[in-house]
Design a protein around this motif. Sequence first.
Motif, short mmCIF file in Angstrom:
data_model
loop_
_atom_site.label_atom_id
_atom_site.label_comp_id
_atom_site.label_asym_id
_atom_site.label_seq_id
_atom_site.Cartn_x
_atom_site.Cartn_y
_atom_site.Cartn_z
N THR A 173 0.85 -1.18 0.00
CA THR A 173 0.00 0.00 0.00
C THR A 173 0.89 1.23 0.00
N GLY B 150 1.17 5.47 -0.29
CA GLY B 150 0.48 6.75 -0.18
C GLY B 150 0.64 7.57 -1.44
N VAL B 151 0.27 8.81 -1.36
CA VAL B 151 0.34 9.72 -2.50
C VAL B 151 1.80 9.96 -2.90
N THR B 152 2.08 9.84 -4.20
CA THR B 152 3.40 10.18 -4.74
C THR B 152 3.19 11.03 -5.98
N SER B 153 4.00 12.05 -6.12
CA SER B 153 3.85 12.95 -7.28
C SER B 153 4.80 12.58 -8.41
N ASN C 93 -3.68 -0.81 -9.60
CA ASN C 93 -5.00 -0.46 -10.15
C ASN C 93 -5.27 -1.21 -11.45
N LEU D 39 1.46 8.21 -8.21
CA LEU D 39 0.16 7.81 -7.66
C LEU D 39 -0.45 9.00 -6.91
N PRO D 40 -1.14 9.89 -7.63
CA PRO D 40 -1.67 11.09 -6.99
C PRO D 40 -2.70 10.80 -5.91
N GLN D 41 -3.39 9.66 -6.00
CA GLN D 41 -4.35 9.28 -4.97
C GLN D 41 -3.84 8.11 -4.12
N GLY D 42 -2.59 7.72 -4.29
CA GLY D 42 -2.07 6.54 -3.61
C GLY D 42 -2.56 5.30 -4.35
N GLY D 43 -2.27 4.14 -3.82
CA GLY D 43 -2.75 2.93 -4.48
C GLY D 43 -2.21 1.67 -3.83
#
Length: 155
Positions: free
Chosen positions: A62, A64-67, A87, A108-112
């Motif tokens: 899991t 978190g958010v990564t830009s 995803n 992953l702007p929303q995490g994943g």
Amino acid sequence: LKVDGRAVGNGPIALGAGNHTIASADPEVKIALLTMQPATLPRTASFPVMWKRNTATSLEVTQGVTSAPFLLVFSDAFHPEWQASVNGQQLAHVIVNGISNGWIVPALPQGGKIVLSFAGQRSYAIAAIVSLLALIVLCVLAAQPQLWAIRTPDR
């Protein structure tokens, strides 16, 4: 390894643009497989990930958010049947440090949730079941010789 005629250490090396000659430093060792691809990933700081091993051949990571994209490294020995997806999208599988599995994960702007699995496990499980069934049949035949008695023709 020798790169452009000079020995390099065990760690990763950065090559500039252009052609390079890569050879084994030991004449007894041949390079059978060497894949090189340009890397354009930015250097990132460490960030926490949560992971859970579902089975010996399946993990969930899991994130978190990564830009920015990043390299996910799984320290087991490289095997081409390890797969990763995030995803539902398959990730590019690469060899890291000459031995480990790695995947290039997009931003992953929303995490994943990244799912790692060993694709060949199903074949191994089927082979184990068939072997077990064959062993049971052989044990039954060994314990009951009348089931396989050899008949000789009368002379």
